[in-house]
Design a protein around this motif. Structure first.
Motif, PDB file in Angstrom:
ATOM      1  N   ASP A 253       6.742  11.304   9.214  1.00 52.62           N
ATOM      2  CA  ASP A 253       7.215  11.128  10.594  1.00 52.62           C
ATOM      3  C   ASP A 253       6.451  10.054  11.359  1.00 52.62           C
ATOM      4  O   ASP A 253       7.025   9.303  12.135  1.00 52.62           O
ATOM      5  N   GLU A 254       5.138   9.970  11.135  1.00 54.90           N
ATOM      6  CA  GLU A 254       4.320   9.025  11.884  1.00 54.90           C
ATOM      7  C   GLU A 254       3.452   8.209  10.938  1.00 54.90           C
ATOM      8  O   GLU A 254       3.129   8.643   9.834  1.00 54.90           O
ATOM      9  N   GLY A 255       3.077   7.037  11.382  1.00 47.11           N
ATOM     10  CA  GLY A 255       2.166   6.214  10.607  1.00 47.11           C
ATOM     11  C   GLY A 255       2.867   5.408   9.530  1.00 47.11           C
ATOM     12  O   GLY A 255       4.084   5.505   9.339  1.00 47.11           O
ATOM     13  N   PRO A 256       2.104   4.609   8.782  1.00 49.94           N
ATOM     14  CA  PRO A 256       2.665   3.778   7.719  1.00 49.94           C
ATOM     15  C   PRO A 256       3.136   4.635   6.551  1.00 49.94           C
ATOM     16  O   PRO A 256       2.715   5.789   6.403  1.00 49.94           O
ATOM     17  N   PRO A 257       4.001   4.122   5.688  1.00 47.87           N
ATOM     18  CA  PRO A 257       4.488   4.898   4.547  1.00 47.87           C
ATOM     19  C   PRO A 257       3.359   5.218   3.577  1.00 47.87           C
ATOM     20  O   PRO A 257       2.446   4.409   3.378  1.00 47.87           O
ATOM     21  N   ALA A 258       3.434   6.396   2.951  1.00 51.63           N
ATOM     22  CA  ALA A 258       2.436   6.773   1.944  1.00 51.63           C
ATOM     23  C   ALA A 258       2.606   5.939   0.685  1.00 51.63           C
ATOM     24  O   ALA A 258       1.623   5.595   0.012  1.00 51.63           O
ATOM     25  N   LEU A 259       3.854   5.627   0.322  1.00 53.01           N
ATOM     26  CA  LEU A 259       4.162   4.724  -0.787  1.00 53.01           C
ATOM     27  C   LEU A 259       5.172   3.715  -0.294  1.00 53.01           C
ATOM     28  O   LEU A 259       6.052   4.043   0.514  1.00 53.01           O
ATOM     29  N   SER A 260       5.070   2.485  -0.805  1.00 55.72           N
ATOM     30  CA  SER A 260       5.931   1.420  -0.302  1.00 55.72           C
ATOM     31  C   SER A 260       6.429   0.547  -1.453  1.00 55.72           C
ATOM     32  O   SER A 260       5.705  -0.308  -1.954  1.00 55.72           O
TER      33      SER A 260
END
Length: 236
Positions: free
Chosen positions: A19-26
Motif C-alpha cells: 500500500d505504501e512505499g516503494p515496491p518490494a520487488l520491481s
C-alpha cells in the motif's frame, strides 16, 4: 534456444507492491535450475523475504508470473496454494516453527498426514529421515528439550518429509550459535550434494559461501548481482 532442462523456478518480470512505499520487488526475472542451491542475499528491505513468499505461494505478485515445477503459482487460489506446497515445497524457518506439544516424530510426520500419505509409508520415511539427520534418539522427545541445532534438524526432517522438489530456507542459521550454525550449514551442503534444489534467503555471506552454488544479490527489489561459484566438497 531453450535449455535442455527446464528451470525448476521461473520468475518473469515479477513486481510486488504494497500500500505504501516503494515496491518490494520491481521487474525481477530469475531462473533456478534443478539441483542448484541459490542463496538470495541483500540488506533488510531488499525484497528477499517477499521473493521467498512468492515462490512458496504464500503471497501473489502485483505483476508478472511465478512458475515452479511447471505450476503457475501466482494463479493458484488458497486451496491450490496449500496443495502446491504439500506436493512441491519444503520450508525451513529461522525460529524452527515446531509444535511444542508434539514429539519430534509427530512434528516430522505432520506434512505426510496432511498430504494423506499411507501411515506405514510415512512412518518408514520418518525413520529414514531421523536416522539420516542423526536425531533418531530424540524421536519421543519434545522440541523444548532439544538444543537449537537439534531443533533445526527436526525442522529439516519435517521439510523433507514429502520429498519436495524444492527446499526453501529463511535464515536457517539465524537463531543458532556458531557451532550449531556450522552444523546446519554442513547439512544443507550435503543435501544439495545429494541433488536437493534449494533457495536460501539470508543476509549472512558466510552461509551463502558455505551452502550455495550460486548467489543472487538483491538491491531495492532488483537483481544487482548473480554469481555462480563452487561449494567445498562434502566429506563422505
Amino acid at each position: 534456444m531453450r535449455d535442455l532442462i527446464d528451470p525448476l523456478i521461473e520468475l518473469r518480470d515479477v513486481s510486488k507492491a504494497y500500500d505504501e512505499g516503494p515496491p518490494a520487488l520491481s521487474g525481477l526475472t530469475l531462473d533456478v535450475q534443478p539441483g542448484e542451491a541459490v542463496a538470495v542475499l541483500g540488506p533488510s528491505g531488499s525484497g528477499k523475504s517477499t521473493l521467498l513468499n512468492l515462490v512458496a505461494g504464500l503471497d501473489r505478485p502485483t505483476q508478472g508470473g511465478v512458475t515452479v515445477a511447471g505450476v503457475r503459482v501466482d494463479e493458484l487460489n488458497e486451496t491450490g496454494s496449500a496443495k502446491y506446497r504439500r506436493a512441491w515445497i519444503g520450508m525451513i524457518f529461522q525460529f524452527f516453527n515446531l509444535l511444542d506439544d508434539l514429539t519430534v516424530a509427530d512434528n516430522v510426520l505432520l506434512p505426510a498426514q496432511l498430504a494423506g500419505m499411507p501411515r506405514a509409508r510415512a512412518a518408514a520415511r520418518a525413520d529414514e529421515l531421523l536416522g539420516y539427520l542423526g536425531i533418531a534418539r530424540h524421536r519421543h522427545a519434545y522440541p523444548g528439550r532439544l538444543s537449537g541445532g537439534e531443533r533445526q534438524r527436526v525442522a529439516v526432517a519435517r521439510a523433507l518429509m514429502n520429498s519436495p522438489a524444492l527446499l526453501l530456507a529463511d535464515e536457517p542459521t539465524g537463531a543458532l550459535d556458531s557451532a550449531s550454525g556450522a552444523d546446519v550449514q554442513a547439512l544443507l551442503r550435503e543435501l544439495n550434494a545429494d541433488g536437493q534444489t534449494m533457495m536460501l534467503v539470508t543476509h549472512d555471506l558466510s552461509l551463502a559461501e558455505a551452502c550455495a552454488t550460486r548467489t543472487v544479490e538483491l538491491v531495492d527489489g532488483q537483481v544487482a548481482r548473480d554469481t555462480a561459484h563452487s561449494m567445498p566438497k562434502v566429506a563422505r
